[in-house]
Design a protein around this motif. Structure first.
Motif, mmCIF file in Angstrom:
data_model
loop_
_atom_site.group_PDB
_atom_site.id
_atom_site.type_symbol
_atom_site.label_atom_id
_atom_site.label_comp_id
_atom_site.label_asym_id
_atom_site.label_seq_id
_atom_site.Cartn_x
_atom_site.Cartn_y
_atom_site.Cartn_z
ATOM 1 N N LEU A 28 5.057 8.846 3.421
ATOM 2 C CA LEU A 28 4.586 10.144 2.211
ATOM 3 C C LEU A 28 4.552 9.477 0.915
ATOM 4 C CD1 LEU A 28 7.489 12.716 3.613
ATOM 5 C CD2 LEU A 28 4.966 13.049 3.370
ATOM 6 N N ALA A 29 5.404 8.291 0.724
ATOM 7 C CA ALA A 29 5.271 7.642 -0.481
ATOM 8 C C ALA A 29 4.074 7.345 -1.045
ATOM 9 C CB ALA A 29 5.989 6.396 -0.647
ATOM 10 N N GLY B 99 1.627 9.486 -1.394
ATOM 11 C CA GLY B 99 1.030 10.278 -1.955
ATOM 12 C C GLY B 99 1.991 10.735 -3.224
ATOM 13 N N SER B 100 2.840 9.656 -3.499
ATOM 14 C CA SER B 100 3.840 10.072 -4.851
ATOM 15 C C SER B 100 3.044 10.061 -6.195
ATOM 16 C CB SER B 100 4.708 8.771 -4.702
ATOM 17 O OG SER B 100 4.213 7.564 -5.088
ATOM 18 N N ILE C 176 -6.694 14.763 1.834
ATOM 19 C CA ILE C 176 -5.473 15.026 2.336
ATOM 20 C C ILE C 176 -5.037 14.568 3.459
ATOM 21 C CG2 ILE C 176 -3.787 17.097 2.956
ATOM 22 C CD1 ILE C 176 -5.763 18.956 1.307
ATOM 23 N N THR D 294 -5.967 11.569 -3.797
ATOM 24 C CA THR D 294 -5.096 11.543 -2.624
ATOM 25 C C THR D 294 -3.880 12.146 -2.416
ATOM 26 O OG1 THR D 294 -6.255 9.337 -2.201
ATOM 27 C CG2 THR D 294 -4.509 9.809 -0.626
ATOM 28 N N LYS D 295 -3.607 12.984 -1.484
ATOM 29 C CA LYS D 295 -2.233 13.726 -1.308
ATOM 30 C C LYS D 295 -2.086 13.268 0.281
ATOM 31 C CE LYS D 295 -1.839 15.829 -5.386
ATOM 32 N NZ LYS D 295 -3.232 15.836 -5.924
ATOM 33 N N VAL D 296 -0.742 13.310 0.470
ATOM 34 C CA VAL D 296 -0.117 12.958 1.665
ATOM 35 C C VAL D 296 0.718 14.333 2.136
ATOM 36 C CG1 VAL D 296 1.361 11.707 3.140
ATOM 37 C CG2 VAL D 296 -0.140 10.509 1.343
ATOM 38 N N VAL D 297 0.670 14.864 3.302
ATOM 39 C CA VAL D 297 1.528 15.799 3.832
ATOM 40 C C VAL D 297 2.320 15.355 4.906
ATOM 41 C CG1 VAL D 297 0.142 17.854 3.310
ATOM 42 C CG2 VAL D 297 -0.336 16.865 5.395
ATOM 43 N N VAL E 291 -1.142 20.805 -2.528
ATOM 44 C CA VAL E 291 -0.487 20.824 -1.018
ATOM 45 C C VAL E 291 0.867 21.109 -1.344
ATOM 46 C CG1 VAL E 291 -2.022 19.191 -0.075
ATOM 47 C CG2 VAL E 291 -0.028 18.470 -0.783
ATOM 48 N N ARG F 185 2.360 13.923 -10.915
ATOM 49 C CA ARG F 185 2.980 13.225 -10.193
ATOM 50 C C ARG F 185 3.441 11.783 -10.864
ATOM 51 N NH1 ARG F 185 -0.709 12.241 -4.798
ATOM 52 N NH2 ARG F 185 -2.292 12.370 -6.685
ATOM 53 N N LEU G 133 7.141 4.781 -10.950
ATOM 54 C CA LEU G 133 7.784 5.609 -9.620
ATOM 55 C C LEU G 133 7.588 4.710 -8.298
ATOM 56 C CD1 LEU G 133 9.239 7.892 -8.244
ATOM 57 C CD2 LEU G 133 6.823 8.916 -8.063
ATOM 58 N N GLY H 257 8.257 4.661 -3.965
ATOM 59 C CA GLY H 257 8.714 5.569 -3.002
ATOM 60 C C GLY H 257 8.492 6.973 -3.506
ATOM 61 N N ASP H 258 9.055 7.787 -2.700
ATOM 62 C CA ASP H 258 8.569 9.400 -3.285
ATOM 63 C C ASP H 258 10.046 10.223 -3.191
ATOM 64 O OD1 ASP H 258 7.221 11.794 -3.735
ATOM 65 O OD2 ASP H 258 5.755 11.720 -2.130
ATOM 66 N N ARG I 39 5.017 16.406 -2.008
ATOM 67 C CA ARG I 39 4.308 17.682 -1.855
ATOM 68 C C ARG I 39 4.619 18.690 -2.995
ATOM 69 N NH1 ARG I 39 3.932 20.799 3.611
ATOM 70 N NH2 ARG I 39 2.436 21.882 2.631
#
Lengths: 337, 337
Positions: free
Chosen positions: A7-8, A10-11, A95, A128-131, B57, B223, B328, B330-331, B335
């Protein structure tokens, strides 16, 4: 940095930069992209631009003849090409699903860069995004392209000049991509893989530019297939299309698979073909030129524009009957592209 | 046509057309989009273009102060605006999950059109794909925008002219969007909602154009938040940034929530703010002009460029200490956009 998407990644912070550096940077090398500013700065173009976007969610992401990355680049550059434009710049958005393998993402990035480079398209912007796991499916890609409209081809996507007597031409066998995806999903895929036609149509288009005044319409028959493109263009017109079934080129493996599965190749997506409607005088010449490209070897005339049956597509079947061709309804093959 | 998304809505055939006609067409009215050709044809622009793409997202898709549609339009037009460009055209791609409510999609389409219209941006190209239930999450949207670069602002996204003595300015409170999304996900969201700052920054930018030579850098702190933007721009430079914690505007509800949850507003996304680095001579004037916009009421100076601490962002804390601000890692909030 681990072997799969977190997930990170996509941070927007350090992990995103690490992902970009290790996976994308080796392949996506345009200086405007590396600048990592909020927008890419492009030298403007006098005249007209073509602009198109497409999301790609194909499943599986690797298939015989291509992968989601090659498909995402070809899909958008083909949309520009059949609009009569020379593709110049492309933006890419990913994504990613948490847990997606970085090795697969690397393969896809490599494939995108190779396809873009081979077609002289610059990848100038990206995101770039992460879900979380279970909220996506491995990787979805949206590509958006800008091209410069070529003189004489400005109207080619509208088909405004189509008239009875014109020739309906396809640049190769139909339904290969759809059949390839279908076969990939079978529990026991065929021993000899069914190859997707996934490819750039630019080489084919390049050979047709000086025939512009004889080319009334072009489109790539993707989702919905050849049948849907022909129905869309014919709808509400005072002319119709007469297709000759035995003239429509279908690969032997594709037709075998379609017979077994109850699919119709006319409704299956192509991802590297062009439907072209050309003047009767130059129809043969269009086909001859298509045949000079490897991807156009099977180019042929599949029908004509008629004053009969206005607004309709009618096919003369191999056994001598006629069949009304309608637009695709329902979805025989979801996530084809 | 039912009340929710079916796989067939992504087929490219009749159901796709039905979806477009009933949900999108009432709001997306640009003639180039309605033409439904493979590309939109645009009048080219002499000079330079800015080009940017972003996937959205965000979860939840509706939040206090906005929704994924408004966010997707603002996010991309803000990226163009802080690059010194006037946004002109936008392409939109939807990835819908089977079962997603058409009513919600309609609300989102309406919101996108209203935001685009209010900012004179034309939605000229679009695409819709559908993935099966559990392979997506309601709706993902990628927006890609083209803008015309404004004279004098060509370099503003690079920050090449930044020098010691320059003022670091923010156009309003920081972290509102991140805090709003965080609060929306709580089992018991606060009785008074925490509003996202989701908005176009064009009104703010519009007032600054004639100060171009005094504006060294602009970016929207999405972000990664304000901290990450400042770290990115400072990295590898021969100057540093000194932030003054007590000067950083934070909404009371946002700071309360951050204290409770252990979040830092400096790392939370904004979606309607601009970080601006301006000359010492015109810093006050930049703030004065920002304050003439409703979204800029809380604009203020939050720090200065220093010759000390090159390559670093150092914050003078409210209690009199100093703290090194890093990017930053980590996250904390996946989303967020």
């Amino acid at each position: 940095m681990g072997t799969s998407i977190l997930l990170a990644h996509g941070s927007g912070g350090g992990k995103t930069r690490e992902l970009i550096r290790s996976v994308f940077r080796p392949f996506f090398t345009d200086s405007r992209l590396i600048a990592a500013t909020d927008s890419a700065i492009l030298d403007g173009a006098a005249g007209q631009l073509a602009f198109t976007t497409d999301a790609f969610v194909v499943d599986p992401i690797f298939f015989p003849g291509g992968d989601i990355g090659k498909l995402a680049i070809c899909g958008t550059l083909n949309d520009l090409a059949v609009s009569g434009a020379k593709p110049l710049w492309m933006a890419v958005s990913f994504i990613l699903e948490e847990g997606f393998e970085l090795e697969d993402l690397t393969t896809i990035a490599r494939s995108m860069a190779a396809t873009a480079n081979a077609n002289n398209v610059a990848l100038v912007a990206a995101d770039t995004k992460v879900v979380p796991r279970g909220k996506g499916d491995k990787v979805f890609i949206t590509t958006t392209g800008i091209g410069r409209l070529l003189t004489g081809l400005e109207q080619v996507s509208y088909g405004a000049g189509i008239r009875p007597g014109d020739k309906v031409i396809v640049s190769g066998t139909v339904g290969d991509h759809g059949a390839s995806i279908f076969a990939s999903r079978l529990e026991q895929p065929p021993a000899t893989p069914v190859l997707s036609d996934c490819a750039s149509v630019l080489p084919i288009m390049g050979g047709l530019c000086d025939l512009a005044e004889h080319i009334r319409f072009m489109r790539d028959p993707t989702r919905g297939g050849t049948a849907t493109v022909l129905c869309e263009i014919t709808e509400k017109q005072n002319w119709g299309i007469r297709l000759i079934e035995r003239s429509i080129p279908v690969d032997g493996k594709v037709s075998g698979l379609c017979r077994l599965a109850g699919l119709d190749p006319l409704y299956l997506a192509c991802e590297g073909r062009v439907i072209c409607i050309a003047s009767p005088e130059k129809g043969e010449e269009v086909i001859r030129r298509m045949k000079t490209c490897p991807a156009g070897l099977n180019a042929c005339e599949i029908g004509t524009i008629t004053s009969e049956n206005p607004g309709r597509v009618v096919m003369e079947t191999t056994i001598g009957g006629t069949r009304l061709i309608t637009m695709l309804s329902g979805d025989p093959l979801p996530r084809i592209c």
